[in-house]
Design an enzyme around this catalytic site. Structure first.
Site, mmCIF file in Angstrom:
data_model
loop_
_atom_site.group_PDB
_atom_site.id
_atom_site.type_symbol
_atom_site.label_atom_id
_atom_site.label_comp_id
_atom_site.label_asym_id
_atom_site.label_seq_id
_atom_site.Cartn_x
_atom_site.Cartn_y
_atom_site.Cartn_z
ATOM 1 C CD GLU A 38 4.072 0.668 6.856
ATOM 2 O OE1 GLU A 38 4.925 1.064 7.666
ATOM 3 O OE2 GLU A 38 3.578 1.411 5.986
ATOM 4 C CG ASP A 42 -0.277 -0.127 2.535
ATOM 5 O OD1 ASP A 42 0.758 -0.812 2.623
ATOM 6 O OD2 ASP A 42 -0.763 0.463 3.508
#
Length: 211
Positions: free
Chosen positions: A176, A112
């Site tokens: 994350e 991400d």
């Protein structure tokens, strides 16, 4: 600094020869929208990205575990928000088996990236990678799709050289930036190794901890 052994130098040289391939893979990852999400947001291109990596690593000989964490199994960690699900956002564990029962090494990265808008000052679309003056521009190029590309190609090279005494595990996770939930999901799945390298950007300095 300790000098590299002949075998280590051979591996470094082989990875260096694939520099352009690392950049190309990083560009492919940047084009896939994996913007960090909030609870309830629909999936974006997370599955496409993970399947791209899984396909490459499987061709290199890795055993693949591509999975969506069970929504009915609460992760129960302080950073994981209630109601978070992983529909359309699989996690990836790819294991290249070592030949001699040596110690295992984990290469880990998150897929991400924080949101970006061209109005924020980008001179080119954030999800359209561009190489200018020897630098790669695009959302996530540094944090951390460049690192994921590097560790993927490195794993492919090490597998092709036949030098793995212990298992080499490549694991890539979602979430994350938003919560750390993806890393928790990997551990909950049973991911373990004797040592780990997270290819987060550090200015080439070594750090002993990472979220």
């Amino acid at each position: 600094m300790t000098a590299l052994s002949a075998l280590e130098q051979r591996a470094v040289d082989a990875i260096g020869e694939r520099r352009d391939e690392i950049v190309s893979l990083a560009c492919s990852l940047i084009r896939l929208d994996t913007t960090a999400r909030s609870v309830g947001d629909p999936a974006r291109d997370e599955r496409a990205l993970q399947e791209l990596l899984a396909g490459r690593l499987e061709r290199a000989g890795a055993a693949i575990d591509l999975f969506e964490p069970d929504a009915d199994r609460p992760l129960g960690r302080p950073l994981v928000p209630p109601g978070l699900d992983f529909v359309g956002r699989p996690q990836l564990i790819a294991r290249l088996a070592g030949r001699d029962g040596g110690r295992s090494l984990l290469l880990n990265g998150h897929i991400d990236a924080v949101p970006a808008d061209q109005a924020d000052g980008w001179v080119s679309p954030p999800l359209e990678p561009a190489v200018r003056d020897g630098l790669l521009f695009g959302r996530g190029s540094c944090d951390m799709k460049g690192g994921i590309a590097a560790m993927t190609v490195a794993a492919e090279v090490l597998a092709s050289l036949g030098v793995l005494e212990g298992d080499l595990v490549v694991a890539t996770n979602t979430d994350e930036e938003s919560s750390g939930a993806g890393g928790v999901a990997l551990v909950d799945r049973g991911l373990r190794a004797d040592a780990a390298i997270v290819t987060e950007p550090t200015g080439l300095d070594g750090w002993t901890s990472c979220r």
